[in-house]
Scaffold this motif. Structure first.
Motif, PDB file in Angstrom:
ATOM      1  N   HIS A  85       0.824  -1.200   0.000  1.00  0.00           N
ATOM      2  CA  HIS A  85       0.000   0.000   0.000  1.00  0.00           C
ATOM      3  C   HIS A  85       0.860   1.252   0.000  1.00  0.00           C
ATOM      4  O   HIS A  85       1.991   1.247   0.496  1.00  0.00           O
ATOM      5  CB  HIS A  85      -0.923   0.010   1.226  1.00  0.00           C
ATOM      6  CG  HIS A  85      -1.898  -1.113   1.253  1.00  0.00           C
ATOM      7  ND1 HIS A  85      -3.119  -1.061   0.628  1.00  0.00           N
ATOM      8  CD2 HIS A  85      -1.819  -2.352   1.826  1.00  0.00           C
ATOM      9  CE1 HIS A  85      -3.769  -2.197   0.819  1.00  0.00           C
ATOM     10  NE2 HIS A  85      -2.998  -3.007   1.545  1.00  0.00           N
ATOM     11  N   ASP A  97      -3.424   4.688  -1.209  1.00  0.00           N
ATOM     12  CA  ASP A  97      -3.565   4.011  -2.507  1.00  0.00           C
ATOM     13  C   ASP A  97      -4.358   4.859  -3.512  1.00  0.00           C
ATOM     14  O   ASP A  97      -5.167   4.338  -4.286  1.00  0.00           O
ATOM     15  CB  ASP A  97      -4.261   2.649  -2.335  1.00  0.00           C
ATOM     16  CG  ASP A  97      -3.504   1.713  -1.424  1.00  0.00           C
ATOM     17  OD1 ASP A  97      -2.285   1.914  -1.269  1.00  0.00           O
ATOM     18  OD2 ASP A  97      -4.117   0.793  -0.862  1.00  0.00           O
ATOM     19  N   ALA A 129      -1.525  -3.161  -4.222  1.00  0.00           N
ATOM     20  CA  ALA A 129      -2.951  -2.913  -3.977  1.00  0.00           C
ATOM     21  C   ALA A 129      -3.583  -2.224  -5.175  1.00  0.00           C
ATOM     22  O   ALA A 129      -2.904  -1.612  -6.009  1.00  0.00           O
ATOM     23  CB  ALA A 129      -3.120  -2.072  -2.720  1.00  0.00           C
TER      24      ALA A 129
END
Length: 840
Positions: free
Chosen positions: A554, A574, A614
């Protein structure tokens, strides 16, 4: 003046009498002759930013007029006030401080300063306010660093002659400006000017006719004379008040800090018998003894006389020809601390080159100027059955050639010969589109010489960027700051939030290095110049990403765009802009390391981050396959989401883009080129309805000197000529040729009824492509392979195609997945692409 010049100038003026009847473009040439593109203006141009532009990529000049003068405003990319006073700035923010503030204290603030709130409470409100001020005092309260105008040469016309007409003709392919002035009395003046590729001199040749009884005016004075001068740097308060009074824009009042004194005043000097003007700058880490430049006139037979102006602080030299003169030549050299041996040594070198016959020297330099211009325009060309757009392409690359090249300091936000004494946003290098945009079409236009100038700007971000990554992020590699200058900064110049801790510019700034390799396949350049920056940007992202409990990596904290803090940590986790840039950067690093067969261990780290990265904004990671995956990963994130190739629809449906009320049509054209690039690569740009809007936007924001404006004068005043809007030709080129997904697309978004041709545009894979569009279909397709790599393309025609080499021999074509085709090539060989039936 020799007959060769005067006859040539008169012939050029005569030949261009038909220009006005042909949409500002010279009449079509005879077969086999090169077409001439000109900018012609039959009125005075009243400001430097509207002046006609000349230059060699280092020294440039904008030529404008007052009531009785032709003024040559000189500019040079390296002439900056490099003072960077961080004394009032807080200690640069560490990313851990910002992470705690967002996560634990709920910091809330606007992007550019203003009220700051800790929605969950804070134990250190003063430090929170220090960090969350948008930009530090060195940026908001100091007018410098900023670019500076070099000075002006003024040609004084006969002031008592009334009713002047003026015709200004800039011959783009010759990089020469000719100005013809005439009065009802019969007096005429012809002026020709240019800047040769070397040395850095402005060359002016003049001739007067009809200056005799009873037409002449004045007593014992020559018909023309000159003055060379540099005015004193004004106090910022004085400049700010005047700017606010003229344009109702108070930005320079905000930065009117009493700690910000102007530069030392210029002075008239005599250096080894050369009268000159010197401007000095305070010492800084880049020029430890202070930067200096000289303005040195060379004028054969003319008197060069200093003018004492102690009350004004101006430095001025009069250049006065003999009273009986009817023609002459003047050269003004600009020499700086960057020249080998310094400004005095360069001035001596130019004096030796000029010799005792300045007119002869200008003749030699004129020929070198024409040869260099011809070589430049031989690298690519366009022909469009729309004079406005064809001329805009030539005008834009003329401006690019005049102000940028690979071995000089490129402009910031404004062109050097148009900058004011102080500049909006310090005239800086802004890395969230402003710096990148003017370079976005250079490689497609086959102008590596211009495109490589980008790296000269980025080199100043790298040393301080490595310090920021190490000291304020605990990361390897390099962090690219939002703002920078041609300065070797010793500390973070923007060390506060939200603006100074945005992570997406690092990848954005590195993208051009990877593109350069894709367009050239130059492994030596990649190894020596490109890969070290790509690797360091990827290393920063490698360490910035942190693995979460979900097993994914992340990115926290970082805002996107120019957002403030909302108090919600999810808004800085993110974010799509950060994630997309870091993924593209990591993929480029993987591929570059594979090409160079190096850094296997780092490559494993980069692949690990990509495999477990992510998704954007809390969404699951994209699971794309096939051509969707290829296009998504190949397209740089600043140009949106790349989509598979689809032919343009037969009929346009829906509203054209942008709508008449959108800001990019009303006051902010600067955003329009790169937004159009995104729509082109996503397939959202539909030529039949969006191309007329593109044309209208070019028409609306084009000034008479051929430059396209980035932001409205109504909002920002006469600030200088914007550089970002020089990227406007990138989308025009991509309407004719795209190759970003590894396959050539010919005229992928071109209006059916508009004939056009381009020659030797560059495509990824090191191909030089030429093609035309006639009668609603592509024709005359030729592809030159520089490196011998396989050539992949989408079929230009629905019923397939064939390929022949330069000897007419058939070349095998292989059908690939996703409606692509490829054929093998040999380095240096040219291939013709024909419809399957062989008829073009």
């Amino acid at each position: 003046m020799n007959c060769g010049y005067s006859c040539r100038a008169i012939a050029l003026i005569t030949a261009l009498l038909c220009v006005a009847a042909n949409g500002g473009q010279a009449a079509g040439p005879k077969k086999g002759k090169a077409k001439m593109h000109v900018i012609q203006v039959n009125e005075r141009l009243l400001t430097p930013e509207d002046g006609l532009l000349l230059g060699n990529g280092d020294l440039s000049v904008s030529v404008y007029q007052t009531a009785d003068r032709i003024v040559f405003r000189l500019g040079k990319g390296e002439v900056w006030d490099r003072r960077l006073d961080l004394s009032d700035d807080p200690k640069p923010a560490h990313i851990d401080e910002i992470a705690r503030g967002i996560r634990d204290e709920g910091w809330k603030c606007g992007p550019y300063g203003g009220p700051v709130e800790a929605t969950k409470g804070t134990q250190n409100p003063e430090r929170m306010k220090e960090i969350c001020q948008g930009a530090p005092p060195s940026y908001t309260r100091r007018p410098y660093p900023c670019p500076k105008p070099v000075g002006e040469l003024a040609l004084y016309l006969p002031p008592d002659q009334m009713g002047m007409t003026i015709r200004q003709t800039l011959a783009i392919e010759e990089a020469t400006l000719t100005i013809a002035c005439a009065w009802p009395s019969g007096v005429k003046a012809e002026i020709e000017c240019f800047i040769p590729p070397a040395p850095n001199v402005l060359a002016v040749r003049w001739k007067v006719s009809g200056w005799n009884d009873p037409a002449r005016t004045g007593n014992g004075v020559p018909p023309l004379r000159f003055a060379l001068y540099r005015w004193p740097d004004p106090p910022i308060r004085e400049f700010g008040e005047r700017f606010a009074a003229d344009y109702r824009h108070d930005t320079f009042l905000i930065s009117a800090d009493p700690k910000a004194p102007p530069l030392p005043p210029p002075s008239v000097r005599n250096r080894n018998g050369l009268a000159c003007i010197e401007q000095t700058f305070p010492a800084d880490p880049t020029f430890k003894e202070g930067f200096r430049y000289l303005l040195v006139p060379f004028a054969q037979g003319a008197a060069v006389e200093p003018m004492a102006m102690p009350a004004t602080g101006e430095a001025r030299l009069h250049i006065v020809p003999p009273v009986e003169s009817r023609e002459g030549a003047v050269a003004v050299a600009v020499t700086t601390s960057s020249d080998p041996g310094g400004p005095e040594a360069e001035a001596e070198r130019i004096r030796a080159l000029a010799g005792s016959d300045v007119s002869a020297a200008l003749g030699r330099w004129a020929e070198e100027n024409r040869r260099e211009a011809a070589a430049f325009w031989a690298r690519s060309s366009v022909s469009i059955a729309d004079a406005l757009l064809e001329n805009a392409w030539y005008e834009t690359y003329h401006a690019r050639r005049s102000t940028t090249r690979r071995d000089t300091i490129p402009p910031g936000l404004f062109l050097p010969s148009t900058v004011q004494d102080y500049s909006h946003w310090h005239g800086d290098y802004h890395t969230n589109y402003n710096l990148q945009e003017p370079f976005s079409g250079d490689y497609t236009a086959n102008h590596l010489d211009i495109g490589d100038g980008y790296f000269q700007a980025i080199q100043f971000f790298l040393p301080i960027g490595r310090k920021i990554a190490r000291d304020y992020y605990n990361c390897r590699g390099v962090f690219i700051q939002l703002t920078g200058y041609p300065i070797l900064a010793e500390e973070d110049p923007l060390g506060v939030a939200p603006m100074g801790r945005m992570a997406y510019m690092t990848g954005w700034a590195a993208n051009q290095y990877w593109w350069r390799y894709l367009y050239t396949l130059d492994k030596d350049w990649l190894r020596e110049t490109g890969y070290p920056v790509i690797r360091d940007a990827a290393l920063f992202y490698t360490d910035f990403l942190k693995k979460g409990e979900d097993g994914l990596y992340h990115a926290f904290p970082s805002n996107q765009g120019e957002d403030g803090f909302s108090g919600n940590p999810k808004d800085y986790t993110d974010r799509a802009q950060i994630m997309q840039h870091l993924r593209y950067c990591l993929r480029a690093a993987v591929r570059a390391s594979e090409v160079l067969e190096t850094d296997e261990n780092l490559r494993a780290e980069w692949k690990d981050r990509l495999a477990r990265c992510a998704g954007d904004d809390g969404q699951p990671p994209l699971k794309l396959t096939g051509i969707d995956k290829i296009c998504e990963e190949a397209n740089p994130p600043e140009f949106g989401r790349g989509m598979p190739y689809r032919r343009q629809p037969d009929k346009a449906r829906g509203q054209s883009w942008p709508a008449p009320s959108e800001y990019i049509r009303l006051w902010y054209f600067g955003h329009y080129p790169w937004m159009t690039m995104g729509r082109l690569r996503s397939g959202a740009f539909i030529a039949e309805k969006d191309f007329p809007v593109f044309r209208e936007n070019i028409r609306r924001w084009r000034h008479p000197n051929g430059l396209i404006w980035g932001m409205a004068v109504a909002n920002y005043g006469h600030a200088g000529a914007w550089t970002e809007s020089l990227g406007a030709m990138a989308p025009l080129q991509e309407m004719m040729l795209q190759s970003w997904d590894g396959a050539i697309r010919l005229f992928p978004a071109w209006p059916r009824a508009l004939d056009a041709r381009f020659a030797t545009f560059r495509a990824e894979g090191a191909f030089l492509v030429s093609a035309s569009w006639k009668g609603g279909r592509p024709q005359d397709i030729e592809i030159l392979s520089e490196k011998g790599s396989p050539c992949t393309l989408y079929s230009p025609w629905e019923h397939g195609f064939q390929v022949r080499d330069s000897k007419g021999k058939s070349v095998p074509v292989t059908e690939e997945p996703y409606e692509r085709f490829s054929f093998p090539t040999q380095a240096g060989e040219k291939y013709t692409v024909l419809p399957a039936d062989g008829r073009n």
